[in-house]
Write a protein that holds these residues in place. Structure first.
Motif, short mmCIF file in Angstrom:
data_model
loop_
_atom_site.label_atom_id
_atom_site.label_comp_id
_atom_site.label_asym_id
_atom_site.label_seq_id
_atom_site.Cartn_x
_atom_site.Cartn_y
_atom_site.Cartn_z
N CYS A 181 3.23 -4.65 5.25
CA CYS A 181 3.08 -6.12 5.16
C CYS A 181 1.61 -6.51 4.91
CB CYS A 181 3.63 -6.81 6.40
SG CYS A 181 2.87 -6.30 7.93
N PHE A 182 0.68 -5.77 5.50
CA PHE A 182 -0.74 -6.04 5.24
C PHE A 182 -1.11 -5.64 3.81
CE2 PHE A 182 -0.71 -5.35 9.89
CZ PHE A 182 -1.11 -6.61 10.27
N THR A 183 -0.49 -4.57 3.32
CA THR A 183 -0.77 -4.12 1.95
C THR A 183 -0.38 -5.19 0.95
OG1 THR A 183 -0.40 -1.82 2.58
CG2 THR A 183 -0.26 -2.33 0.24
N VAL A 184 0.76 -5.83 1.17
CA VAL A 184 1.21 -6.88 0.25
C VAL A 184 0.22 -8.04 0.26
CG1 VAL A 184 3.02 -8.59 -0.13
CG2 VAL A 184 3.63 -6.25 0.44
N CYS A 185 -0.28 -8.41 1.46
CA CYS A 185 -1.24 -9.51 1.56
C CYS A 185 -2.55 -9.17 0.86
CB CYS A 185 -1.51 -9.85 3.02
SG CYS A 185 -0.08 -10.50 3.87
N VAL A 186 -3.07 -7.97 1.12
CA VAL A 186 -4.35 -7.57 0.53
C VAL A 186 -4.21 -7.41 -0.98
CG1 VAL A 186 -6.06 -5.71 0.45
CG2 VAL A 186 -5.21 -6.52 2.64
N LYS A 187 -3.07 -6.88 -1.42
CA LYS A 187 -2.84 -6.67 -2.85
C LYS A 187 -2.75 -8.00 -3.60
CE LYS A 187 0.50 -4.62 -5.97
NZ LYS A 187 1.83 -4.05 -6.08
N SER A 188 -2.30 -9.06 -2.92
CA SER A 188 -2.11 -10.35 -3.59
C SER A 188 -3.44 -11.00 -4.02
CB SER A 188 -1.35 -11.31 -2.68
OG SER A 188 -2.12 -11.62 -1.54
N PHE A 189 -4.55 -10.57 -3.41
CA PHE A 189 -5.85 -11.12 -3.81
C PHE A 189 -6.43 -10.44 -5.04
CE2 PHE A 189 -5.60 -12.56 0.57
CZ PHE A 189 -5.96 -13.89 0.42
#
Length: 188
Positions: free
Chosen positions: A72-80
């Motif tokens: 879930c953190f990977t998805v957030c970080v990847k979105s930037f």
């Protein structure tokens, strides 16, 4: 010798620095240190750094192991996008975040650790590394396991090769095998 992947070391250092900065901020606010507002900033900065650094990046070798609950953190970080993928940006971001931590004693250690992580990220960026997310692999269609593999071995190790093993004794003719080495009587 293998090439050192500096980003992996920077990620571990920055995550530890975020936790140290967070802890120092909590101590500074709870202790009502002089200029405790910097400690309150350190709490927010520590949480931000931990959220940014929790997802590990994919290694070049492909032997990446993700942290528990990282997806879930990977998805957030990847979105930037390029802001979080580029290690030059991370190096300067961490350097800017750590400066206010140097104004209060409780957060100095976190500030120094984050500054070191910033330098390691700069070294990774100079060597051309960038953050790639570890995404879950799709399950490939596996071949069904044979019946003989599911059963445990019947005899203890060391086991002879399959072609040299004795056959079952129910069929005595089939159980006999030919010795590949000629046996002769030696009457000396």
């Amino acid at each position: 010798m293998g090439k050192i992947e500096w980003a992996m070391w920077a990620n571990e250092q920055a995550l530890a620095a975020g936790l140290i900065l967070l802890t120092g901020g909590i101590v500074g606010v709870a202790g009502q240190f002089r200029d405790w507002e910097f400690a309150a900033y350190a709490i927010a900065a520590g949480v931000f750094v931990c959220l940014l650094e929790y997802p590990r990046g994919k290694r070049n070798k492909g032997t990446s192991v993700e942290r528990t609950g990282q997806y879930c953190f990977t998805v957030c970080v990847k979105s930037f996008g390029p802001l979080t993928r580029n290690y030059y940006v991370r190096a300067f971001l961490h350097a800017a975040i750590c400066v206010p931590g140097g104004f209060i004693l409780a957060t100095v250690l976190g500030c120094v650790c984050l500054g070191i992580a910033s330098l390691i990220y700069l070294a990774a960026a100079i060597r051309g590394e960038q953050w790639e997310p570890i995404l879950p692999r799709k399950e490939s269609a596996r071949k069904p396991v044979g019946e003989s593999i599911k059963l445990p071995p019947q005899n203890p190790p060391p086991r002879p090769p399959a072609e040299m093993r004795r056959k079952r004794a129910e069929d005595l003719e089939a159980a006999a095998y030919v010795n590949p080495i000629a046996v002769t009587a030696n009457d000396d």
